[in-house]
Design a protein around this motif. Structure first.
Motif, PDB file in Angstrom:
ATOM      1  N   ALA A 170      43.927 -40.169  55.302  1.00 41.25           N
ATOM      2  CA  ALA A 170      42.866 -40.224  54.290  1.00 41.25           C
ATOM      3  C   ALA A 170      42.189 -38.878  54.158  1.00 41.25           C
ATOM      4  N   HIS A 171      41.726 -38.575  52.943  1.00 37.26           N
ATOM      5  CA  HIS A 171      40.914 -37.370  52.758  1.00 37.26           C
ATOM      6  C   HIS A 171      39.856 -37.624  51.703  1.00 37.26           C
ATOM      7  N   ARG A 172      38.822 -36.809  51.730  1.00 43.67           N
ATOM      8  CA  ARG A 172      37.759 -36.935  50.747  1.00 43.67           C
ATOM      9  C   ARG A 172      37.952 -35.914  49.639  1.00 43.67           C
ATOM     10  N   HIS A 173      37.741 -36.378  48.429  1.00 43.20           N
ATOM     11  CA  HIS A 173      37.743 -35.501  47.268  1.00 43.20           C
ATOM     12  C   HIS A 173      36.332 -34.937  47.149  1.00 43.20           C
ATOM     13  N   ARG A 174      36.186 -33.796  46.411  1.00 35.62           N
ATOM     14  CA  ARG A 174      34.825 -33.284  46.270  1.00 35.62           C
ATOM     15  C   ARG A 174      33.984 -34.253  45.437  1.00 35.62           C
ATOM     16  N   ILE A 175      32.674 -34.191  45.652  1.00 33.65           N
ATOM     17  CA  ILE A 175      31.729 -35.085  44.983  1.00 33.65           C
ATOM     18  C   ILE A 175      31.818 -34.906  43.464  1.00 33.65           C
ATOM     19  N   THR A 176      31.781 -36.024  42.734  1.00 34.09           N
ATOM     20  CA  THR A 176      31.756 -35.930  41.271  1.00 34.09           C
ATOM     21  C   THR A 176      30.503 -36.629  40.774  1.00 34.09           C
ATOM     22  N   ASP A 177      30.023 -36.208  39.611  1.00 31.06           N
ATOM     23  CA  ASP A 177      28.763 -36.792  39.174  1.00 31.06           C
ATOM     24  C   ASP A 177      28.719 -37.148  37.699  1.00 31.06           C
ATOM     25  N   ASP A 178      29.859 -37.138  37.011  1.00 32.02           N
ATOM     26  CA  ASP A 178      29.837 -37.666  35.644  1.00 32.02           C
ATOM     27  C   ASP A 178      31.138 -38.398  35.338  1.00 32.02           C
ATOM     28  N   THR A 179      31.133 -39.088  34.205  1.00 37.92           N
ATOM     29  CA  THR A 179      32.259 -39.944  33.842  1.00 37.92           C
ATOM     30  C   THR A 179      33.553 -39.135  33.746  1.00 37.92           C
ATOM     31  N   ALA A 180      33.474 -38.000  33.084  1.00 37.35           N
ATOM     32  CA  ALA A 180      34.680 -37.178  32.931  1.00 37.35           C
ATOM     33  C   ALA A 180      35.166 -36.722  34.298  1.00 37.35           C
ATOM     34  N   GLY A 181      34.206 -36.359  35.147  1.00 38.80           N
ATOM     35  CA  GLY A 181      34.562 -35.895  36.489  1.00 38.80           C
ATOM     36  C   GLY A 181      35.276 -36.972  37.287  1.00 38.80           C
ATOM     37  N   VAL A 182      34.841 -38.209  37.121  1.00 41.88           N
ATOM     38  CA  VAL A 182      35.487 -39.314  37.838  1.00 41.88           C
ATOM     39  C   VAL A 182      36.930 -39.458  37.375  1.00 41.88           C
ATOM     40  N   LEU A 183      37.131 -39.377  36.053  1.00 40.25           N
ATOM     41  CA  LEU A 183      38.502 -39.524  35.533  1.00 40.25           C
ATOM     42  C   LEU A 183      39.387 -38.376  36.000  1.00 40.25           C
ATOM     43  N   ILE A 184      38.819 -37.169  36.011  1.00 42.43           N
ATOM     44  CA  ILE A 184      39.601 -36.007  36.462  1.00 42.43           C
ATOM     45  C   ILE A 184      39.961 -36.168  37.945  1.00 42.43           C
ATOM     46  N   ALA A 185      38.978 -36.619  38.734  1.00 39.93           N
ATOM     47  CA  ALA A 185      39.230 -36.801  40.167  1.00 39.93           C
ATOM     48  C   ALA A 185      40.331 -37.839  40.394  1.00 39.93           C
ATOM     49  N   ILE A 186      40.299 -38.898  39.630  1.00 40.73           N
ATOM     50  CA  ILE A 186      41.309 -39.955  39.795  1.00 40.73           C
ATOM     51  C   ILE A 186      42.692 -39.423  39.406  1.00 40.73           C
ATOM     52  N   GLU A 187      42.773 -38.756  38.249  1.00 44.72           N
ATOM     53  CA  GLU A 187      44.031 -38.119  37.800  1.00 44.72           C
ATOM     54  C   GLU A 187      44.596 -37.241  38.905  1.00 44.72           C
ATOM     55  N   HIS A 203      24.188 -44.573  34.002  1.00 42.75           N
ATOM     56  CA  HIS A 203      24.381 -43.760  35.204  1.00 42.75           C
ATOM     57  C   HIS A 203      25.540 -44.271  36.046  1.00 42.75           C
ATOM     58  N   ASP A 204      26.072 -45.414  35.639  1.00 36.87           N
ATOM     59  CA  ASP A 204      27.153 -45.979  36.432  1.00 36.87           C
ATOM     60  C   ASP A 204      28.477 -45.373  35.999  1.00 36.87           C
ATOM     61  N   VAL A 205      28.696 -44.158  36.508  1.00 40.93           N
ATOM     62  CA  VAL A 205      29.785 -43.320  36.000  1.00 40.93           C
ATOM     63  C   VAL A 205      31.165 -43.897  36.304  1.00 40.93           C
ATOM     64  N   VAL A 206      31.296 -44.577  37.425  1.00 38.92           N
ATOM     65  CA  VAL A 206      32.613 -45.123  37.765  1.00 38.92           C
ATOM     66  C   VAL A 206      32.959 -46.253  36.800  1.00 38.92           C
ATOM     67  N   LYS A 207      31.990 -47.096  36.596  1.00 44.46           N
ATOM     68  CA  LYS A 207      32.172 -48.200  35.656  1.00 44.46           C
ATOM     69  C   LYS A 207      32.499 -47.651  34.265  1.00 44.46           C
ATOM     70  N   ALA A 208      31.730 -46.655  33.854  1.00 43.37           N
ATOM     71  CA  ALA A 208      31.935 -46.074  32.525  1.00 43.37           C
ATOM     72  C   ALA A 208      33.335 -45.473  32.414  1.00 43.37           C
ATOM     73  N   ALA A 209      33.785 -44.849  33.502  1.00 38.63           N
ATOM     74  CA  ALA A 209      35.084 -44.183  33.453  1.00 38.63           C
ATOM     75  C   ALA A 209      36.235 -45.184  33.408  1.00 38.63           C
ATOM     76  N   LEU A 210      36.069 -46.318  34.072  1.00 42.16           N
ATOM     77  CA  LEU A 210      37.214 -47.216  34.260  1.00 42.16           C
ATOM     78  C   LEU A 210      37.178 -48.470  33.398  1.00 42.16           C
ATOM     79  N   ALA A 211      36.011 -48.808  32.860  1.00 42.21           N
ATOM     80  CA  ALA A 211      35.877 -50.084  32.146  1.00 42.21           C
ATOM     81  C   ALA A 211      36.889 -50.190  31.012  1.00 42.21           C
ATOM     82  N   ASP A 212      37.097 -49.083  30.270  1.00 43.60           N
ATOM     83  CA  ASP A 212      37.952 -49.154  29.086  1.00 43.60           C
ATOM     84  C   ASP A 212      39.437 -49.286  29.415  1.00 43.60           C
ATOM     85  N   LEU A 213      39.814 -48.916  30.629  1.00 42.85           N
ATOM     86  CA  LEU A 213      41.229 -49.025  31.000  1.00 42.85           C
ATOM     87  C   LEU A 213      41.701 -50.471  30.953  1.00 42.85           C
TER      88      LEU A 213
END
Ligand code: AMP
Ligand code: MG
Length: 401
Positions: free
Chosen positions: A218-235, A256-266
């Motif tokens: 396991a490893h940690r990705h750098r901290i993300t703080d917006d919707t686009a950042g979450v999608l980029i981190a996942i990619e 402010h729920d960036v993870v939800k915002a990033a993934l809900a539409d998928l």
């Protein structure tokens, strides 16, 4: 609200065991065997000495006593690894080391402690039984024996057994690869300065460590703080991960729920309330071309940790094709009263005294109180319909690793 059990059942139903791969032994450690492995040679593969001493013909020492030792000429020395052509003839002996090939003619090994340790001639003070201190070909494992069955976890000893049998690689379900992504505007790297309003990210360290302790890489990705950042981190992480974990950004609060915002539409990740405390807001689904499982855990550290133990740990086991049922549940008697919300299963932090058969709920049961979690060795489970329990009541426990 979804029950804890049905959320877990949905998670496990969505997880396929990893495809087995052929790995060298060092990399296979921590994996789960996906094939039966049988011994292609007996172990040991040749008769050899169990001690440092002398290879002899036992009958030569029949008359040996303390008072009248038998002395034999030493015709050579066989260290372990010597494949040469030594031989023991009547009235002679050969010095031999532990693990060395037993020479033809010898039928016993006399430990050096029973002798004077001589190099040209050796004095023997007692008789020896035929077969003494000899490890026979096949006395550990016979050729054709099943060494390990498909499904066996490759711990240190199992890897040693494969190595001892000469197997250099094995078909295994490898350790799952896990990436952890913390989200939140307030987060900073530990070690960097912060100002009021900010906190140091603890979840990604905790979740990556918990995944590692559960057998993942396991490893940690750098901290993300917006919707686009979450999608980029996942990619970013998808090609390197068999399972993704995000922390934070899934409460009911909106923009402010960036993870939800990033993934809900998928449409492949479900966000829901699970009837538990802590850890009510849970998300789970799959992302990417490989349909990689993703857990979107709540941000409060205790919620994230309890969610890991309840849902992610079994999922990691499922990825390796291991049984997912929690092992060694326990029960104990409460030393103090506890409360729990109606309709939700509580997981309270406690200290279990196995000897006394008691469990003490810790002070500090809120979901941000990592200090109390760090002192706990169990979670006290209070069922959904129970709102309070008294000192003296028996409770179910979930042991923490
Ligand atoms: P959230 O789930 O993002 O609404 O966060 C809930 C609470 O958890 C807030 O108090 C956050 O500051 C805290 N939190 C979120 N992410 C982390 C993290 N990575 N480490 C520590 N605390 C966090
Ligand atoms: Mg947040």
């Amino acid at each position: 609200m979804t029950s804890v059990d049905s959320h877990l059942a949905e998670v496990l139903a969505a997880i396929q065991p990893l495809t087995p791969v052929m790995l060298g032994l060092a990399e296979a450690e921590g994996g789960v065997l996906a094939e039966d492995i049988t011994a292609t040679t007996p172990l040991p593969s040749f008769d050899n000495s169990a001690m440092d001493g002398y290879a002899v013909q036992a009958r030569d020492l029949d008359r040996a006593t303390e008072a009248a030792p038998v002395t034999l000429p030493v015709t050579g020395e066989i260290p372990a690894g010597d494949t040469g052509s030594h031989q023991v003839t009547p009235g002679r002996c050969v010095r031999i080391m532990t693990g060395a090939l037993l020479p033809p003619g010898a039928d016993a090994v006399v430990p050096v402690e029973w002798t004077d340790g001589g190099t040209a001639r050796a004095a023997f003070r007692q008789p020896v039984a035929p077969g003494n201190a000899i490890r026979r070909r096949g006395d550990d494992v016979a050729k054709g024996d099943l060494l390990l069955a498909a499904g066996a976890f490759l711990g240190s000893v199992q890897v040693a057994l494969l190595a001892a049998a000469g197997t250099g690689s094995a078909l295994v379900r490898p350790r799952p690869r896990v990436a952890v992504i913390s989200t939140g505007n307030e987060l900073a790297e530990p070690g960097s300065p912060i100002i009021p309003g900010q906190i140091w990210d603890s979840n990604s360290f905790m979740l990556a460590a918990a995944a590692r302790q559960a057998g993942a890489v396991a490893h940690r990705h750098r901290i993300t703080d917006d919707t686009a950042g979450v999608l980029i981190a996942i990619e970013d992480q998808l090609p390197h991960a068999d399972l993704l974990i995000t922390s934070g950004g899934v409460s009911m609060g909106g923009e402010h729920d960036v993870v939800k915002a990033a993934l809900a539409d998928l449409g492949t990740v479900t966000f829901r309330k699970v009837a538990m405390q802590p850890g009510m807001p849970q998300g789970f689904g799959v992302v990417g071309p490989q349909r990689t499982p993703i857990f979107t855990l709540p941000g409060n550290p205790v919620s994230a940790y309890v969610s890991f133990e309840l849902f992610v740990r079994p999922a990691l086991r499922a990825l390796q094709g291991l049984p997912t049922a929690r092992i060694s549940p326990a029960r104990a008697v409460l030393t103090d009263a506890v409360r729990s919300p109606q309709g939700r299963r509580s997981f309270l932090r406690g200290v279990h005294d196995a000897e006394e058969g008691t469990v003490t709920p810790l002070t500090g049961q809120a979901s941000h109180q990592l200090g109390a979690l760090a002192l706990a060795n169990v979670l006290i489970i209070v069922p959904e319909q129970v709102v309070s329990m008294d000192a003296g009541d028996p409770v179910d426990l979930m042991r923490l690793p």
